[in-house]
Design a protein around this motif. Structure first.
Motif, PDB file in Angstrom:
ATOM      1  N   HIS A  58       0.802  -1.216   0.000  1.00  0.00           N
ATOM      2  CA  HIS A  58       0.000   0.000   0.000  1.00  0.00           C
ATOM      3  C   HIS A  58       0.841   1.276   0.000  1.00  0.00           C
ATOM      4  O   HIS A  58       0.572   2.212  -0.763  1.00  0.00           O
ATOM      5  N   HIS A  62       1.132   4.383  -3.003  1.00  0.00           N
ATOM      6  CA  HIS A  62       1.012   5.837  -2.827  1.00  0.00           C
ATOM      7  C   HIS A  62       2.317   6.521  -3.221  1.00  0.00           C
ATOM      8  O   HIS A  62       2.287   7.588  -3.822  1.00  0.00           O
ATOM      9  N   CYS A  68      -5.478   4.877  -5.535  1.00  0.00           N
ATOM     10  CA  CYS A  68      -5.777   3.885  -4.508  1.00  0.00           C
ATOM     11  C   CYS A  68      -7.132   4.164  -3.871  1.00  0.00           C
ATOM     12  O   CYS A  68      -8.085   3.479  -4.119  1.00  0.00           O
ATOM     13  N   HIS A  69      -7.211   5.179  -3.079  1.00  0.00           N
ATOM     14  CA  HIS A  69      -8.458   5.489  -2.382  1.00  0.00           C
ATOM     15  C   HIS A  69      -8.580   6.979  -2.211  1.00  0.00           C
ATOM     16  O   HIS A  69      -7.688   7.726  -2.462  1.00  0.00           O
TER      17      HIS A  69
END
Ligand SMILES: [Zn+2]
Length: 69
Positions: A58, A62, A68-69
């Motif tokens: 994760h 980034h 991603c989110h």
């Protein structure tokens, strides 16, 4: 003129392409596999169920700017 005044010159060593190509191919495949896991291992593109791989990479996602989110 002393013996210390002579300097040895470095000669380039030729590396045959046939010896480098298998390692370059292997490194390229590993790089593409790493980019796959960091960039697209989630949701519908996931090879593994669950979010273990996604969470493991994760921060790299980034860092590299993948959405991603
Ligand atoms: Zn995220």
């Amino acid at each position: 003129m002393s013996a210390l005044s002579r300097t040895a010159t470095a000669q380039p060593v030729a590396i045959p392409l046939g010896e480098v190509m298998p390692w370059a191919t292997f490194a390229g495949l590993m790089l593409m596999l790493m980019v796959y896991f960091v960039g697209t291992e989630q949701g519908a593109m996931a090879m593994f169920s669950g979010s273990t791989v996604h969470e493991f990479v994760h921060d790299g996602r980034h860092l590299l700017g993948f959405p991603c989110h």
